[in-house]
Write an enzyme that holds these catalytic residues in place. Structure first.
Site, PDB file in Angstrom:
ATOM      1  N   ASP A  92     -99.921 -14.408 -42.460  1.00  0.00           N
ATOM      2  CA  ASP A  92     -99.730 -15.578 -41.604  1.00  0.00           C
ATOM      3  C   ASP A  92    -100.324 -15.406 -40.215  1.00  0.00           C
ATOM      4  OD1 ASP A  92     -98.320 -17.385 -43.368  1.00  0.00           O
ATOM      5  OD2 ASP A  92     -96.715 -15.907 -43.341  1.00  0.00           O
ATOM      6  N   ASP A 153     -99.618 -21.172 -49.518  1.00  0.00           N
ATOM      7  CA  ASP A 153     -99.575 -21.317 -48.066  1.00  0.00           C
ATOM      8  C   ASP A 153    -100.799 -20.703 -47.388  1.00  0.00           C
ATOM      9  OD1 ASP A 153     -97.104 -20.906 -49.511  1.00  0.00           O
ATOM     10  OD2 ASP A 153     -95.990 -21.091 -47.637  1.00  0.00           O
ATOM     11  N   THR A 213     -92.784 -18.269 -58.346  1.00  0.00           N
ATOM     12  CA  THR A 213     -92.427 -19.078 -57.186  1.00  0.00           C
ATOM     13  C   THR A 213     -91.499 -18.278 -56.300  1.00  0.00           C
ATOM     14  OG1 THR A 213     -91.691 -21.273 -56.452  1.00  0.00           O
ATOM     15  CG2 THR A 213     -90.333 -20.178 -58.127  1.00  0.00           C
TER      16      THR A 213
END
Length: 375
Positions: A92, A153, A213
Protein backbone atom coordinates in the site's frame (compact mmCIF):
# COMPACT_ATOMS: atom_id res chain seq x y z
CA UNK A 1 -24.34 17.38 -11.80
CA UNK A 2 -25.44 17.10 -8.16
CA UNK A 3 -27.89 19.93 -7.55
CA UNK A 4 -26.12 21.53 -4.59
CA UNK A 5 -22.51 20.73 -5.32
CA UNK A 6 -21.35 24.01 -3.84
CA UNK A 7 -22.99 23.08 -0.54
CA UNK A 8 -21.46 19.58 -0.61
CA UNK A 9 -17.99 21.01 -1.14
CA UNK A 10 -18.60 23.64 1.55
CA UNK A 11 -19.49 20.86 3.97
CA UNK A 12 -16.37 18.94 3.01
CA UNK A 13 -14.21 21.98 3.73
CA UNK A 14 -15.97 22.49 7.04
CA UNK A 15 -15.44 18.84 7.96
CA UNK A 16 -11.76 19.08 7.09
CA UNK A 17 -11.35 22.22 9.18
CA UNK A 18 -13.10 20.48 12.07
CA UNK A 19 -10.80 17.47 11.83
CA UNK A 20 -7.50 19.33 11.36
CA UNK A 21 -7.75 20.62 14.92
CA UNK A 22 -7.24 17.23 16.51
CA UNK A 23 -5.61 14.83 14.06
CA UNK A 24 -1.98 15.82 14.69
CA UNK A 25 0.16 12.86 13.62
CA UNK A 26 -2.70 10.42 14.09
CA UNK A 27 -4.29 9.18 10.92
CA UNK A 28 -8.06 9.07 10.51
CA UNK A 29 -8.78 5.46 9.60
CA UNK A 30 -12.28 4.29 10.51
CA UNK A 31 -14.59 6.20 12.82
CA UNK A 32 -16.21 4.91 15.98
CA UNK A 33 -19.81 6.02 16.30
CA UNK A 34 -19.18 8.33 13.34
CA UNK A 35 -16.36 9.99 15.29
CA UNK A 36 -12.85 9.89 13.85
CA UNK A 37 -11.69 11.39 17.12
CA UNK A 38 -12.60 8.15 18.89
CA UNK A 39 -11.41 5.96 16.06
CA UNK A 40 -8.02 7.58 15.35
CA UNK A 41 -4.96 5.37 14.95
CA UNK A 42 -1.56 6.74 15.84
CA UNK A 43 0.36 4.06 13.92
CA UNK A 44 0.82 4.11 10.18
CA UNK A 45 -1.77 1.92 8.46
CA UNK A 46 -2.59 1.22 4.83
CA UNK A 47 -4.98 4.16 4.95
CA UNK A 48 -2.36 6.73 6.01
CA UNK A 49 -2.35 8.46 2.63
CA UNK A 50 -6.03 9.24 2.35
CA UNK A 51 -6.18 12.13 4.79
CA UNK A 52 -3.17 13.98 3.33
CA UNK A 53 -4.62 13.23 -0.10
CA UNK A 54 -7.90 14.80 0.93
CA UNK A 55 -6.01 17.84 2.23
CA UNK A 56 -4.14 18.21 -1.06
CA UNK A 57 -7.42 18.11 -2.95
CA UNK A 58 -8.75 20.88 -0.73
CA UNK A 59 -5.55 22.87 -1.23
CA UNK A 60 -5.85 22.53 -5.01
CA UNK A 61 -9.48 23.58 -4.77
CA UNK A 62 -9.12 26.68 -2.62
CA UNK A 63 -5.42 27.43 -2.28
CA UNK A 64 -5.55 27.61 1.51
CA UNK A 65 -1.99 27.05 2.73
CA UNK A 66 -3.12 25.52 6.02
CA UNK A 67 -4.21 22.41 4.14
CA UNK A 68 -0.79 22.05 2.52
CA UNK A 69 1.01 22.58 5.84
CA UNK A 70 -1.05 19.90 7.54
CA UNK A 71 -0.60 17.49 4.64
CA UNK A 72 3.16 17.91 4.90
CA UNK A 73 2.99 16.97 8.60
CA UNK A 74 1.49 13.64 7.59
CA UNK A 75 4.05 13.28 4.83
CA UNK A 76 6.92 13.69 7.28
CA UNK A 77 5.43 11.04 9.51
CA UNK A 78 5.17 8.68 6.53
CA UNK A 79 8.74 9.47 5.52
CA UNK A 80 10.08 8.55 8.96
CA UNK A 81 8.06 5.35 8.90
CA UNK A 82 9.38 4.43 5.45
CA UNK A 83 12.94 4.81 6.69
CA UNK A 84 12.21 2.20 9.37
CA UNK A 85 10.22 -0.27 7.31
CA UNK A 86 11.34 0.04 3.68
CA UNK A 87 9.85 -2.64 1.42
CA UNK A 88 8.50 -4.52 4.43
CA UNK A 89 5.77 -1.94 4.83
CA UNK A 90 3.43 -3.68 2.38
CA UNK A 91 2.05 -3.01 -1.08
CA UNK A 92 0.00 0.00 0.00
CA UNK A 93 2.96 2.31 -0.52
CA UNK A 94 0.98 3.48 -3.54
CA UNK A 95 -2.00 4.60 -1.49
CA UNK A 96 0.29 6.11 1.11
CA UNK A 97 2.81 8.02 -1.00
CA UNK A 98 0.98 8.71 -4.26
CA UNK A 99 -1.64 10.63 -2.30
CA UNK A 100 0.89 12.40 -0.05
CA UNK A 101 4.39 12.98 -1.46
CA UNK A 102 3.46 12.65 -5.14
CA UNK A 103 0.47 14.95 -4.61
CA UNK A 104 2.74 17.46 -2.86
CA UNK A 105 5.05 17.49 -5.87
CA UNK A 106 2.09 17.67 -8.25
CA UNK A 107 0.58 20.74 -6.64
CA UNK A 108 3.66 22.58 -5.31
CA UNK A 109 6.65 21.31 -7.27
CA UNK A 110 8.43 20.31 -4.04
CA UNK A 111 11.49 18.33 -5.20
CA UNK A 112 12.04 16.66 -1.82
CA UNK A 113 8.49 15.29 -2.00
CA UNK A 114 9.25 14.00 -5.50
CA UNK A 115 12.31 12.16 -4.21
CA UNK A 116 10.30 10.66 -1.36
CA UNK A 117 7.65 9.37 -3.78
CA UNK A 118 10.37 7.90 -6.01
CA UNK A 119 11.95 6.20 -3.00
CA UNK A 120 8.59 4.69 -2.03
CA UNK A 121 8.18 3.40 -5.59
CA UNK A 122 11.59 1.72 -5.36
CA UNK A 123 10.59 -0.01 -2.14
CA UNK A 124 7.30 -1.13 -3.67
CA UNK A 125 9.20 -2.65 -6.60
CA UNK A 126 11.23 -4.77 -4.18
CA UNK A 127 8.03 -6.67 -3.37
CA UNK A 128 7.84 -7.95 -6.93
CA UNK A 129 7.98 -11.70 -7.49
CA UNK A 130 9.66 -12.24 -10.86
CA UNK A 131 8.61 -15.86 -11.34
CA UNK A 132 4.97 -15.23 -10.58
CA UNK A 133 4.81 -11.79 -12.18
CA UNK A 134 3.12 -10.14 -9.21
CA UNK A 135 3.65 -7.68 -6.37
CA UNK A 136 3.28 -9.37 -3.01
CA UNK A 137 0.43 -7.84 -1.02
CA UNK A 138 1.22 -8.50 2.62
CA UNK A 139 4.01 -9.35 5.03
CA UNK A 140 7.71 -8.62 5.33
CA UNK A 141 9.58 -9.74 2.22
CA UNK A 142 11.78 -12.18 4.17
CA UNK A 143 8.80 -14.06 5.67
CA UNK A 144 6.81 -16.97 4.23
CA UNK A 145 3.27 -16.15 5.37
CA UNK A 146 1.21 -14.72 2.50
CA UNK A 147 4.36 -14.59 0.38
CA UNK A 148 2.43 -15.50 -2.77
CA UNK A 149 -0.72 -13.44 -2.25
CA UNK A 150 -2.08 -10.68 -4.48
CA UNK A 151 -5.28 -8.69 -3.93
CA UNK A 152 -7.41 -6.58 -6.25
CA UNK A 153 -6.75 -3.46 -4.14
CA UNK A 154 -3.17 -3.37 -5.46
CA UNK A 155 -4.36 -2.14 -8.85
CA UNK A 156 -4.65 1.26 -7.15
CA UNK A 157 -1.01 1.10 -6.02
CA UNK A 158 0.36 0.66 -9.54
CA UNK A 159 0.09 4.36 -10.50
CA UNK A 160 3.01 5.09 -8.15
CA UNK A 161 5.21 2.79 -10.25
CA UNK A 162 3.94 4.09 -13.58
CA UNK A 163 4.49 7.68 -12.42
CA UNK A 164 7.96 6.95 -11.04
CA UNK A 165 9.07 5.42 -14.34
CA UNK A 166 7.85 8.51 -16.17
CA UNK A 167 9.63 10.75 -13.67
CA UNK A 168 13.04 9.31 -14.36
CA UNK A 169 12.92 6.26 -12.14
CA UNK A 170 14.06 2.92 -13.49
CA UNK A 171 12.20 1.75 -16.58
CA UNK A 172 11.64 -1.62 -14.91
CA UNK A 173 9.13 0.07 -12.59
CA UNK A 174 6.78 0.42 -15.54
CA UNK A 175 7.35 -3.21 -16.51
CA UNK A 176 6.65 -4.42 -12.97
CA UNK A 177 3.39 -2.49 -12.81
CA UNK A 178 2.43 -3.67 -16.28
CA UNK A 179 3.07 -7.33 -15.53
CA UNK A 180 1.24 -7.17 -12.19
CA UNK A 181 -1.76 -5.66 -13.99
CA UNK A 182 -1.72 -8.50 -16.52
CA UNK A 183 -1.40 -11.08 -13.74
CA UNK A 184 -4.33 -9.51 -11.89
CA UNK A 185 -6.40 -9.51 -15.05
CA UNK A 186 -5.59 -13.17 -15.74
CA UNK A 187 -6.26 -14.55 -12.25
CA UNK A 188 -8.50 -12.14 -10.34
CA UNK A 189 -11.08 -11.50 -13.03
CA UNK A 190 -13.82 -14.10 -13.49
CA UNK A 191 -15.48 -14.77 -16.84
CA UNK A 192 -18.61 -12.85 -15.85
CA UNK A 193 -16.69 -9.64 -15.09
CA UNK A 194 -16.65 -10.00 -11.30
CA UNK A 195 -13.42 -10.25 -9.33
CA UNK A 196 -11.90 -12.43 -6.67
CA UNK A 197 -10.52 -10.45 -3.76
CA UNK A 198 -7.30 -12.47 -3.45
CA UNK A 199 -5.26 -15.02 -5.34
CA UNK A 200 -2.35 -17.15 -4.15
CA UNK A 201 0.74 -18.33 -5.99
CA UNK A 202 3.60 -20.51 -4.93
CA UNK A 203 6.16 -17.80 -4.10
CA UNK A 204 9.12 -20.01 -5.10
CA UNK A 205 7.91 -21.50 -8.37
CA UNK A 206 5.36 -18.84 -9.30
CA UNK A 207 2.78 -21.55 -9.99
CA UNK A 208 -0.86 -20.81 -9.24
CA UNK A 209 -2.49 -22.05 -6.03
CA UNK A 210 -5.97 -20.57 -6.23
CA UNK A 211 -8.38 -17.74 -5.35
CA UNK A 212 -9.61 -16.65 -1.94
CA UNK A 213 -11.00 -13.69 -0.05
CA UNK A 214 -10.13 -11.65 2.99
CA UNK A 215 -12.96 -9.17 3.30
CA UNK A 216 -15.62 -10.69 1.09
CA UNK A 217 -18.38 -13.09 2.14
CA UNK A 218 -16.77 -16.06 0.40
CA UNK A 219 -14.17 -16.91 -2.22
CA UNK A 220 -16.74 -16.86 -5.00
CA UNK A 221 -18.75 -13.85 -3.82
CA UNK A 222 -18.38 -10.34 -5.22
CA UNK A 223 -17.10 -7.98 -2.55
CA UNK A 224 -18.43 -4.60 -3.67
CA UNK A 225 -15.37 -2.55 -2.75
CA UNK A 226 -13.16 -5.00 -4.63
CA UNK A 227 -15.33 -4.60 -7.73
CA UNK A 228 -14.99 -0.83 -7.38
CA UNK A 229 -11.19 -1.11 -7.06
CA UNK A 230 -11.24 -3.06 -10.33
CA UNK A 231 -13.23 -0.40 -12.18
CA UNK A 232 -10.84 2.35 -11.15
CA UNK A 233 -7.62 0.35 -11.12
CA UNK A 234 -7.92 -0.99 -14.65
CA UNK A 235 -9.01 2.40 -16.00
CA UNK A 236 -5.81 3.82 -14.51
CA UNK A 237 -3.75 0.96 -15.93
CA UNK A 238 -5.14 1.81 -19.36
CA UNK A 239 -4.39 5.50 -18.79
CA UNK A 240 -0.72 4.71 -18.19
CA UNK A 241 -0.24 1.97 -20.82
CA UNK A 242 -2.99 2.38 -23.45
CA UNK A 243 -3.36 -1.40 -23.56
CA UNK A 244 -6.91 -2.15 -24.79
CA UNK A 245 -7.23 -5.19 -22.51
CA UNK A 246 -7.18 -2.94 -19.45
CA UNK A 247 -9.83 -0.59 -20.82
CA UNK A 248 -12.06 -3.57 -21.59
CA UNK A 249 -11.47 -4.97 -18.08
CA UNK A 250 -12.58 -1.68 -16.54
CA UNK A 251 -15.66 -1.63 -18.76
CA UNK A 252 -16.60 -5.19 -17.83
CA UNK A 253 -16.07 -4.48 -14.13
CA UNK A 254 -18.26 -1.38 -14.40
CA UNK A 255 -21.01 -3.15 -16.34
CA UNK A 256 -21.14 -5.97 -13.82
CA UNK A 257 -21.10 -3.60 -10.83
CA UNK A 258 -24.07 -1.70 -12.26
CA UNK A 259 -25.88 -4.93 -13.15
CA UNK A 260 -25.53 -6.22 -9.58
CA UNK A 261 -27.17 -3.13 -8.07
CA UNK A 262 -30.81 -3.82 -7.24
CA UNK A 263 -33.46 -1.60 -8.85
CA UNK A 264 -32.78 2.06 -8.03
CA UNK A 265 -30.03 1.11 -5.60
CA UNK A 266 -26.88 3.25 -5.85
CA UNK A 267 -25.15 2.41 -2.55
CA UNK A 268 -24.14 -1.26 -2.75
CA UNK A 269 -24.26 -3.85 0.01
CA UNK A 270 -20.85 -4.67 1.47
CA UNK A 271 -20.89 -7.84 -0.63
CA UNK A 272 -23.23 -8.39 -3.57
CA UNK A 273 -23.56 -12.05 -2.53
CA UNK A 274 -23.99 -11.52 1.22
CA UNK A 275 -26.15 -14.09 3.04
CA UNK A 276 -29.91 -13.89 2.73
CA UNK A 277 -31.33 -11.85 5.59
CA UNK A 278 -28.20 -9.68 5.81
CA UNK A 279 -29.70 -6.74 3.96
CA UNK A 280 -28.79 -3.81 6.19
CA UNK A 281 -25.04 -3.17 5.90
CA UNK A 282 -24.05 -1.11 2.88
CA UNK A 283 -20.70 0.35 1.89
CA UNK A 284 -20.70 4.00 0.93
CA UNK A 285 -16.94 3.81 0.33
CA UNK A 286 -17.50 1.29 -2.48
CA UNK A 287 -19.95 3.70 -4.11
CA UNK A 288 -17.48 6.59 -3.78
CA UNK A 289 -14.65 4.55 -5.34
CA UNK A 290 -16.95 3.31 -8.10
CA UNK A 291 -18.09 6.88 -8.88
CA UNK A 292 -14.50 8.12 -9.10
CA UNK A 293 -13.58 5.08 -11.18
CA UNK A 294 -16.47 5.58 -13.59
CA UNK A 295 -15.43 9.19 -14.09
CA UNK A 296 -11.90 8.03 -14.88
CA UNK A 297 -13.27 5.41 -17.26
CA UNK A 298 -15.35 8.11 -18.96
CA UNK A 299 -12.21 10.20 -19.45
CA UNK A 300 -10.37 7.28 -21.06
CA UNK A 301 -13.15 6.41 -23.50
CA UNK A 302 -12.71 7.51 -27.11
CA UNK A 303 -16.45 7.11 -27.68
CA UNK A 304 -18.42 10.12 -26.44
CA UNK A 305 -21.55 7.97 -26.05
CA UNK A 306 -19.71 5.48 -23.82
CA UNK A 307 -18.17 8.28 -21.81
CA UNK A 308 -21.60 9.82 -21.27
CA UNK A 309 -23.01 6.54 -19.96
CA UNK A 310 -20.25 6.10 -17.36
CA UNK A 311 -20.37 9.75 -16.28
CA UNK A 312 -24.14 9.64 -15.89
CA UNK A 313 -23.94 6.60 -13.62
CA UNK A 314 -21.21 8.31 -11.59
CA UNK A 315 -23.38 11.38 -11.09
CA UNK A 316 -26.28 9.25 -9.91
CA UNK A 317 -24.01 7.59 -7.36
CA UNK A 318 -22.83 10.97 -6.10
CA UNK A 319 -26.43 12.15 -5.84
CA UNK A 320 -27.30 9.05 -3.79
CA UNK A 321 -24.27 9.53 -1.54
CA UNK A 322 -25.32 13.11 -0.92
CA UNK A 323 -28.93 12.20 -0.24
CA UNK A 324 -28.39 9.07 1.86
CA UNK A 325 -24.88 9.12 3.33
CA UNK A 326 -23.63 12.67 3.76
CA UNK A 327 -22.38 13.30 7.29
CA UNK A 328 -24.09 15.79 9.54
CA UNK A 329 -21.57 17.84 11.51
CA UNK A 330 -24.50 19.22 13.49
CA UNK A 331 -24.97 15.68 14.81
CA UNK A 332 -21.27 15.34 15.58
CA UNK A 333 -20.45 13.11 12.61
CA UNK A 334 -16.78 13.73 11.89
CA UNK A 335 -16.38 12.83 8.23
CA UNK A 336 -17.92 13.21 4.80
CA UNK A 337 -19.82 9.92 4.45
CA UNK A 338 -21.58 7.62 6.87
CA UNK A 339 -22.44 3.96 6.20
CA UNK A 340 -18.99 2.88 5.16
CA UNK A 341 -18.04 -0.74 5.83
CA UNK A 342 -14.41 -1.56 6.58
CA UNK A 343 -14.16 -5.31 7.27
CA UNK A 344 -17.51 -7.03 7.74
CA UNK A 345 -16.23 -10.60 8.30
CA UNK A 346 -13.95 -9.37 11.11
CA UNK A 347 -16.69 -7.22 12.63
CA UNK A 348 -14.70 -4.01 12.07
CA UNK A 349 -16.24 -0.68 11.12
CA UNK A 350 -19.50 -2.07 9.78
CA UNK A 351 -21.47 1.20 9.63
CA UNK A 352 -18.94 4.04 9.96
CA UNK A 353 -17.04 6.83 8.26
CA UNK A 354 -13.98 5.63 6.38
CA UNK A 355 -11.00 7.77 5.41
CA UNK A 356 -10.85 6.22 1.92
CA UNK A 357 -14.58 6.69 1.36
CA UNK A 358 -14.22 10.36 2.29
CA UNK A 359 -11.21 10.76 0.00
CA UNK A 360 -12.77 9.18 -3.09
CA UNK A 361 -16.06 11.00 -2.56
CA UNK A 362 -14.28 14.35 -2.54
CA UNK A 363 -12.07 13.30 -5.44
CA UNK A 364 -15.09 12.33 -7.52
CA UNK A 365 -16.81 15.65 -6.80
CA UNK A 366 -13.71 17.65 -7.69
CA UNK A 367 -12.87 15.48 -10.71
CA UNK A 368 -16.33 16.02 -12.14
CA UNK A 369 -16.75 19.70 -11.30
CA UNK A 370 -13.26 21.21 -11.33
CA UNK A 371 -10.99 18.70 -13.05
CA UNK A 372 -8.96 18.25 -9.85
CA UNK A 373 -7.56 14.80 -9.21
CA UNK A 374 -4.40 13.23 -7.85
CA UNK A 375 -4.82 10.02 -9.83
Amino acid sequence: MVSNTVEIIRRAVKAADYTIGYTGLQNPHVSEGYSYRKGLHGKIMWTAGFWPGLLWLLYAHGGKREYAKQAVVFERSLSEWLERTGPNSGHDLGFQFYLSAKANYQFTGDLAARELALKAAGHLAQRYNERGGFIRAWGAIDTDEDAGKIIIDCMMNLPLLFWAAQEGGESRLHEIALRHAHTSLSYLMREDGTFYHTYDFNPVSGQTVGPGTHQGHSTDSTWSRGQAWAIYGFALAYKHTHEPLFLEASRKAAQKYLQLLQGDERIPPWDFDRPQGDQTVRDSSAAAIAAAGLLELAQQESSMSNAKVWATHARRMLEALEAECACSLEDGQEGLLIEGCYHYPAGKGKIECTSWGDYFYLEALFKENEGISIY
